[in-house]
Each structure stands twice: as structure tokens, then as C-alpha cells.
Design a protein around this motif. Sequence first.
Motif, mmCIF file in Angstrom:
data_model
loop_
_atom_site.group_PDB
_atom_site.id
_atom_site.type_symbol
_atom_site.label_atom_id
_atom_site.label_comp_id
_atom_site.label_asym_id
_atom_site.label_seq_id
_atom_site.Cartn_x
_atom_site.Cartn_y
_atom_site.Cartn_z
ATOM 1 N N ASP A 17 -4.028 -55.195 -25.841
ATOM 2 C CA ASP A 17 -5.168 -54.425 -26.340
ATOM 3 C C ASP A 17 -5.980 -53.918 -25.158
ATOM 4 O O ASP A 17 -6.852 -54.623 -24.648
ATOM 5 C CB ASP A 17 -6.044 -55.279 -27.256
ATOM 6 C CG ASP A 17 -7.248 -54.523 -27.807
ATOM 7 O OD1 ASP A 17 -7.364 -53.281 -27.583
ATOM 8 O OD2 ASP A 17 -8.092 -55.158 -28.470
ATOM 9 N N ALA A 18 -5.698 -52.697 -24.734
ATOM 10 C CA ALA A 18 -6.381 -52.115 -23.568
ATOM 11 C C ALA A 18 -7.862 -51.880 -23.827
ATOM 12 O O ALA A 18 -8.615 -51.633 -22.898
ATOM 13 C CB ALA A 18 -5.705 -50.809 -23.152
ATOM 14 N N ARG A 19 -8.296 -51.956 -25.083
ATOM 15 C CA ARG A 19 -9.712 -51.761 -25.415
ATOM 16 C C ARG A 19 -10.491 -53.076 -25.464
ATOM 17 O O ARG A 19 -11.689 -53.073 -25.723
ATOM 18 C CB ARG A 19 -9.815 -51.046 -26.755
ATOM 19 C CG ARG A 19 -9.256 -49.619 -26.684
ATOM 20 C CD ARG A 19 -9.452 -48.882 -27.958
ATOM 21 N NE ARG A 19 -10.882 -48.785 -28.234
ATOM 22 C CZ ARG A 19 -11.404 -48.195 -29.284
ATOM 23 N NH1 ARG A 19 -10.621 -47.648 -30.179
ATOM 24 N NH2 ARG A 19 -12.695 -48.151 -29.467
ATOM 25 N N ALA A 20 -9.825 -54.194 -25.184
ATOM 26 C CA ALA A 20 -10.523 -55.485 -25.191
ATOM 27 C C ALA A 20 -11.617 -55.468 -24.133
ATOM 28 O O ALA A 20 -11.435 -54.938 -23.041
ATOM 29 C CB ALA A 20 -9.535 -56.620 -24.908
ATOM 30 N N TYR A 22 -14.256 -56.951 -21.297
ATOM 31 C CA TYR A 22 -14.132 -57.939 -20.234
ATOM 32 C C TYR A 22 -14.611 -59.298 -20.731
ATOM 33 O O TYR A 22 -14.055 -60.330 -20.352
ATOM 34 C CB TYR A 22 -14.907 -57.503 -18.995
ATOM 35 C CG TYR A 22 -14.357 -56.246 -18.337
ATOM 36 C CD1 TYR A 22 -12.994 -56.069 -18.167
ATOM 37 C CD2 TYR A 22 -15.201 -55.254 -17.886
ATOM 38 C CE1 TYR A 22 -12.479 -54.934 -17.568
ATOM 39 C CE2 TYR A 22 -14.698 -54.111 -17.273
ATOM 40 C CZ TYR A 22 -13.339 -53.958 -17.118
ATOM 41 O OH TYR A 22 -12.836 -52.833 -16.520
ATOM 42 N N ALA A 23 -15.623 -59.321 -21.582
ATOM 43 C CA ALA A 23 -16.127 -60.583 -22.133
ATOM 44 C C ALA A 23 -15.061 -61.250 -23.006
ATOM 45 O O ALA A 23 -14.848 -62.469 -22.921
ATOM 46 C CB ALA A 23 -17.406 -60.340 -22.938
ATOM 47 N N ASP A 24 -14.378 -60.444 -23.862
ATOM 48 C CA ASP A 24 -13.315 -61.010 -24.708
ATOM 49 C C ASP A 24 -12.185 -61.583 -23.862
ATOM 50 O O ASP A 24 -11.696 -62.685 -24.117
ATOM 51 C CB ASP A 24 -12.751 -59.950 -25.657
ATOM 52 C CG ASP A 24 -13.729 -59.545 -26.741
ATOM 53 O OD1 ASP A 24 -14.666 -60.309 -27.025
ATOM 54 O OD2 ASP A 24 -13.543 -58.444 -27.312
ATOM 55 N N ILE A 25 -11.779 -60.814 -22.859
ATOM 56 C CA ILE A 25 -10.711 -61.286 -21.975
ATOM 57 C C ILE A 25 -11.172 -62.538 -21.230
ATOM 58 O O ILE A 25 -10.434 -63.527 -21.134
ATOM 59 C CB ILE A 25 -10.290 -60.174 -20.992
ATOM 60 C CG1 ILE A 25 -9.631 -59.023 -21.769
ATOM 61 C CG2 ILE A 25 -9.344 -60.714 -19.925
ATOM 62 C CD1 ILE A 25 -9.394 -57.771 -20.961
ATOM 63 N N SER A 27 -13.266 -64.802 -22.089
ATOM 64 C CA SER A 27 -13.271 -65.996 -22.936
ATOM 65 C C SER A 27 -11.864 -66.571 -23.112
ATOM 66 O O SER A 27 -11.702 -67.762 -23.310
ATOM 67 C CB SER A 27 -13.887 -65.691 -24.306
ATOM 68 O OG SER A 27 -13.040 -64.867 -25.073
ATOM 69 N N ARG A 28 -10.849 -65.725 -22.991
ATOM 70 C CA ARG A 28 -9.457 -66.181 -23.159
ATOM 71 C C ARG A 28 -8.864 -66.729 -21.866
ATOM 72 O O ARG A 28 -7.872 -67.456 -21.925
ATOM 73 C CB ARG A 28 -8.593 -65.036 -23.685
ATOM 74 C CG ARG A 28 -9.156 -64.372 -24.919
ATOM 75 C CD ARG A 28 -8.455 -64.501 -26.230
ATOM 76 N NE ARG A 28 -7.093 -64.813 -26.319
ATOM 77 C CZ ARG A 28 -6.156 -63.995 -26.809
ATOM 78 N NH1 ARG A 28 -6.472 -62.769 -27.183
ATOM 79 N NH2 ARG A 28 -4.922 -64.401 -26.917
ATOM 80 N N VAL A 29 -9.459 -66.332 -20.709
ATOM 81 C CA VAL A 29 -8.920 -66.800 -19.429
ATOM 82 C C VAL A 29 -9.910 -67.679 -18.662
ATOM 83 O O VAL A 29 -9.694 -67.989 -17.489
ATOM 84 C CB VAL A 29 -8.444 -65.613 -18.536
ATOM 85 C CG1 VAL A 29 -7.337 -64.827 -19.212
ATOM 86 C CG2 VAL A 29 -9.600 -64.716 -18.131
ATOM 87 N N SER A 30 -10.996 -68.041 -19.326
ATOM 88 C CA SER A 30 -12.026 -68.916 -18.744
ATOM 89 C C SER A 30 -12.697 -68.321 -17.503
ATOM 90 O O SER A 30 -12.894 -69.000 -16.495
ATOM 91 C CB SER A 30 -11.432 -70.295 -18.405
ATOM 92 O OG SER A 30 -10.909 -70.888 -19.565
ATOM 93 N N LEU A 31 -13.061 -67.044 -17.597
ATOM 94 C CA LEU A 31 -13.813 -66.370 -16.540
ATOM 95 C C LEU A 31 -14.966 -65.608 -17.169
ATOM 96 O O LEU A 31 -14.932 -65.272 -18.354
ATOM 97 C CB LEU A 31 -12.934 -65.367 -15.776
ATOM 98 C CG LEU A 31 -11.824 -65.894 -14.884
ATOM 99 C CD1 LEU A 31 -11.024 -64.720 -14.317
ATOM 100 C CD2 LEU A 31 -12.385 -66.737 -13.762
ATOM 101 N N SER A 32 -15.954 -65.278 -16.363
ATOM 102 C CA SER A 32 -17.050 -64.433 -16.835
ATOM 103 C C SER A 32 -16.571 -62.989 -16.917
ATOM 104 O O SER A 32 -15.568 -62.612 -16.287
ATOM 105 C CB SER A 32 -18.230 -64.521 -15.868
ATOM 106 O OG SER A 32 -17.878 -63.922 -14.632
ATOM 107 N N ALA A 33 -17.298 -62.194 -17.678
ATOM 108 C CA ALA A 33 -16.960 -60.769 -17.778
ATOM 109 C C ALA A 33 -16.972 -60.088 -16.410
ATOM 110 O O ALA A 33 -16.038 -59.336 -16.088
ATOM 111 C CB ALA A 33 -17.907 -60.064 -18.751
#
Length: 152
Positions: A17-20, A22-25, A27-33
Motif C-alpha cells: 500500500d504505497a498510500r500508507a 509514515y505513522a501507519d508504517i 507502528s508496524r515496524v516499531s519506528l516513529s513516523a
Amino acid sequence: MQIDAVDQRIIALLVADARASYADIGSRVSLSAPAVKRRVDRLRSAGVIRGFTAVVDPAAVGWTTEAFVELFCAGRTTPAQIGAAARRHPEVVGAYTVSGEADALVHLRAADISHLEEALERLRAESFVTSSRSTIVLSRLVESPGVGPSTP
């Protein structure tokens, strides 16, 4: 450039999902936006991520007929010549040099069989093409837009 496991997960999530955001990503990889943005910017500047695009369903725009065409080329035809010719045909969605008997493999999409036949005739009329062999696609079984595992 070193690509670690987090970069790989970010890439997989963007492919899905290229529209995800940075915050959503994040949360899935344990990093800040902001940390995700920095990594994406680094991947883009290194050429790992070349761009973001919409994936269009060919059936939704009426191009439901597909074929793979093996091209057999004259003597010293270069990959650059084949690529330039392929880009001249709007029906070409992919072109590849290959090992084996054929010199190249071209993926075509068209509205119907007569459109496909017209596209094939134009492709075969390229000056370096000596012959071709076509295979029409009956159904798609697997299709993935990205690189690597399809699940992030």
C-alpha cells in the motif's frame, strides 16, 4: 547501500500500500513516523525505491486479452534496440531479453483478440524481428507488484 530487515519491511509495506502513512508504517515496524520518513527518503535517494504508482486492474479499463510473445531477432540486435521498439507500442507492458532460443520476451495487453492481432502485426513489423511465437494468457494465477515476499 545496506538494507536491513526494517528497510525490507518498510519496502514490503509500501509495495502492499504505497498510500500508507509514515505513522501507519512506523507502528508496524516499531519506528516513529519521522524515522520511517528518513528511511524512505534514504531508500529513494539511493534508487532502491524508484517511485510510487497506482496499480490499475487491466479488466477495469477493458484490456482483458494478454499474450507473451517470443521475438527472434536479426544478427546483432541489441537489448537497447528491442527496448526502444517495445516502448513504441502502448500494448507492451513488459519486455525482457531472455536465454534460450528467443532473443526477447514481450508481454502484451489488449482490448480483444483483434486488438491483440493488430499489436502483434505492428511488433512483428519492427525491422529487426525475423519471427515470433505467441502464447495467449487464459488466466492469471499469481501476480505480485513488488520484490520479495508478498506479505509484510
